[in-house]
Motif scaffolding. Sequence first.
Motif, PDB file in Angstrom:
ATOM      1  N   GLU A 177       0.817  -1.211   0.000  1.00  0.00           N
ATOM      2  CA  GLU A 177       0.000   0.000   0.000  1.00  0.00           C
ATOM      3  C   GLU A 177       0.850   1.259   0.000  1.00  0.00           C
ATOM      4  OE1 GLU A 177      -2.720  -0.418   3.237  1.00  0.00           O
ATOM      5  OE2 GLU A 177      -3.888  -1.962   2.206  1.00  0.00           O
ATOM      6  N   ILE A 178       1.945   1.247   0.742  1.00  0.00           N
ATOM      7  CA  ILE A 178       2.855   2.399   0.745  1.00  0.00           C
ATOM      8  C   ILE A 178       3.451   2.590  -0.645  1.00  0.00           C
ATOM      9  CG2 ILE A 178       5.082   3.220   1.607  1.00  0.00           C
ATOM     10  CD1 ILE A 178       4.284   2.004   4.336  1.00  0.00           C
ATOM     11  N   PHE A 179       3.930   1.510  -1.245  1.00  0.00           N
ATOM     12  CA  PHE A 179       4.532   1.600  -2.573  1.00  0.00           C
ATOM     13  C   PHE A 179       3.532   2.147  -3.590  1.00  0.00           C
ATOM     14  CE2 PHE A 179       5.361  -0.203  -6.760  1.00  0.00           C
ATOM     15  CZ  PHE A 179       6.653   0.248  -6.973  1.00  0.00           C
TER      16      PHE A 179
ATOM     17  N   ASP B 100      -0.284   7.031  -6.751  1.00  0.00           N
ATOM     18  CA  ASP B 100      -1.060   8.195  -6.331  1.00  0.00           C
ATOM     19  C   ASP B 100      -0.206   9.441  -6.158  1.00  0.00           C
ATOM     20  OD1 ASP B 100      -3.268   6.535  -6.296  1.00  0.00           O
ATOM     21  OD2 ASP B 100      -3.066   6.064  -4.170  1.00  0.00           O
ATOM     22  N   ALA B 101       1.096   9.310  -6.363  1.00  0.00           N
ATOM     23  CA  ALA B 101       2.047  10.425  -6.274  1.00  0.00           C
ATOM     24  C   ALA B 101       1.973  11.133  -4.921  1.00  0.00           C
ATOM     25  CB  ALA B 101       1.837  11.414  -7.411  1.00  0.00           C
ATOM     26  N   MET B 102       1.803  10.351  -3.866  1.00  0.00           N
ATOM     27  CA  MET B 102       1.780  10.922  -2.518  1.00  0.00           C
ATOM     28  C   MET B 102       3.207  11.121  -2.024  1.00  0.00           C
ATOM     29  SD  MET B 102      -1.325   8.849  -0.679  1.00  0.00           S
ATOM     30  CE  MET B 102      -1.218   9.835   0.802  1.00  0.00           C
ATOM     31  N   ARG B 103       3.391  12.122  -1.192  1.00  0.00           N
ATOM     32  CA  ARG B 103       4.702  12.372  -0.594  1.00  0.00           C
ATOM     33  C   ARG B 103       4.881  11.444   0.604  1.00  0.00           C
ATOM     34  NH1 ARG B 103       3.945  18.407   0.659  1.00  0.00           N
ATOM     35  NH2 ARG B 103       4.321  17.363   2.616  1.00  0.00           N
ATOM     36  N   TYR B 104       6.123  11.164   0.952  1.00  0.00           N
ATOM     37  CA  TYR B 104       6.410  10.305   2.096  1.00  0.00           C
ATOM     38  C   TYR B 104       5.780  10.868   3.373  1.00  0.00           C
ATOM     39  CZ  TYR B 104       9.976   7.721  -0.575  1.00  0.00           C
ATOM     40  OH  TYR B 104      10.642   6.932  -1.484  1.00  0.00           O
ATOM     41  N   GLU B 105       5.805  12.180   3.510  1.00  0.00           N
ATOM     42  CA  GLU B 105       5.242  12.818   4.703  1.00  0.00           C
ATOM     43  C   GLU B 105       3.740  12.531   4.817  1.00  0.00           C
ATOM     44  OE1 GLU B 105       7.035  14.492   2.396  1.00  0.00           O
ATOM     45  OE2 GLU B 105       8.910  14.855   3.484  1.00  0.00           O
ATOM     46  N   ASP B 106       3.046  12.598   3.692  1.00  0.00           N
ATOM     47  CA  ASP B 106       1.607  12.329   3.688  1.00  0.00           C
ATOM     48  C   ASP B 106       1.311  10.864   4.013  1.00  0.00           C
ATOM     49  OD1 ASP B 106       1.189  14.980   2.978  1.00  0.00           O
ATOM     50  OD2 ASP B 106       1.164  14.526   0.824  1.00  0.00           O
ATOM     51  N   VAL B 107       2.092   9.966   3.431  1.00  0.00           N
ATOM     52  CA  VAL B 107       1.907   8.532   3.694  1.00  0.00           C
ATOM     53  C   VAL B 107       2.201   8.242   5.169  1.00  0.00           C
ATOM     54  CG1 VAL B 107       2.731   6.210   3.151  1.00  0.00           C
ATOM     55  CG2 VAL B 107       2.425   7.875   1.318  1.00  0.00           C
TER      56      VAL B 107
ATOM     57  N   THR C 174      -0.533   6.577   7.681  1.00  0.00           N
ATOM     58  CA  THR C 174      -0.272   5.247   8.230  1.00  0.00           C
ATOM     59  C   THR C 174       0.121   5.272   9.698  1.00  0.00           C
ATOM     60  OG1 THR C 174       2.039   5.323   7.531  1.00  0.00           O
ATOM     61  CG2 THR C 174       0.448   4.300   6.007  1.00  0.00           C
ATOM     62  N   GLY C 175       0.523   6.430  10.188  1.00  0.00           N
ATOM     63  CA  GLY C 175       0.979   6.518  11.572  1.00  0.00           C
ATOM     64  C   GLY C 175       2.427   6.118  11.746  1.00  0.00           C
ATOM     65  N   LEU C 176       3.136   5.938  10.648  1.00  0.00           N
ATOM     66  CA  LEU C 176       4.556   5.608  10.697  1.00  0.00           C
ATOM     67  C   LEU C 176       5.380   6.889  10.645  1.00  0.00           C
ATOM     68  CD1 LEU C 176       4.599   2.707   8.075  1.00  0.00           C
ATOM     69  CD2 LEU C 176       4.630   2.485  10.560  1.00  0.00           C
ATOM     70  N   SER C 177       6.655   6.762  10.950  1.00  0.00           N
ATOM     71  CA  SER C 177       7.546   7.901  10.771  1.00  0.00           C
ATOM     72  C   SER C 177       7.918   8.000   9.294  1.00  0.00           C
ATOM     73  CB  SER C 177       8.810   7.722  11.609  1.00  0.00           C
ATOM     74  OG  SER C 177       9.582   6.640  11.119  1.00  0.00           O
ATOM     75  N   VAL C 178       8.420   9.142   8.896  1.00  0.00           N
ATOM     76  CA  VAL C 178       8.856   9.325   7.502  1.00  0.00           C
ATOM     77  C   VAL C 178       9.990   8.348   7.203  1.00  0.00           C
ATOM     78  CG1 VAL C 178       9.888  10.939   5.864  1.00  0.00           C
ATOM     79  CG2 VAL C 178       8.127  11.734   7.442  1.00  0.00           C
ATOM     80  N   ARG C 179      10.872   8.149   8.170  1.00  0.00           N
ATOM     81  CA  ARG C 179      11.983   7.216   7.987  1.00  0.00           C
ATOM     82  C   ARG C 179      11.480   5.789   7.768  1.00  0.00           C
ATOM     83  NH1 ARG C 179      15.845   5.333   5.809  1.00  0.00           N
ATOM     84  NH2 ARG C 179      17.497   4.341   6.964  1.00  0.00           N
ATOM     85  N   ALA C 180      10.437   5.397   8.481  1.00  0.00           N
ATOM     86  CA  ALA C 180       9.866   4.058   8.303  1.00  0.00           C
ATOM     87  C   ALA C 180       9.250   3.909   6.910  1.00  0.00           C
ATOM     88  CB  ALA C 180       8.824   3.774   9.375  1.00  0.00           C
ATOM     89  N   VAL C 181       8.618   4.960   6.424  1.00  0.00           N
ATOM     90  CA  VAL C 181       8.061   4.931   5.066  1.00  0.00           C
ATOM     91  C   VAL C 181       9.199   4.812   4.051  1.00  0.00           C
ATOM     92  CG1 VAL C 181       6.779   6.249   3.333  1.00  0.00           C
ATOM     93  CG2 VAL C 181       5.974   6.183   5.699  1.00  0.00           C
TER      94      VAL C 181
END
Length: 85
Positions: free
Chosen positions: A26-28, A34-41, A45-52
């Motif tokens: 889903e992240i991928f 969907d051209a979402m930014r890591y920050e938005d994902v 998702t409740g994850l950190s940007v680093r985890a994404v």
Amino acid sequence: MTDTPDLERLERLEAALLTMPRLRREIFLAVRLDAMRYEDVARITGLSVRAVERQMARAIAHIGYHLRHGAAQPPRRWWYRRRGK
């Protein structure tokens, strides 16, 4: 060069996506389709940007392996072989 997709490559891509853990897939797809930014994902998702970022790196490596090798299992890590797993 033609614009027709390589069917075998598409099948391998689909197989790679289906064998991926659900959250990673889903992240991928959110980032790539969907051209979402890591920050938005990360916020959704409740994850950190680093985890994404880590999930994306693992997804890209997983897809790359499947595109090169098909459905073959990746080789076991040397430390797993040594412990008998």
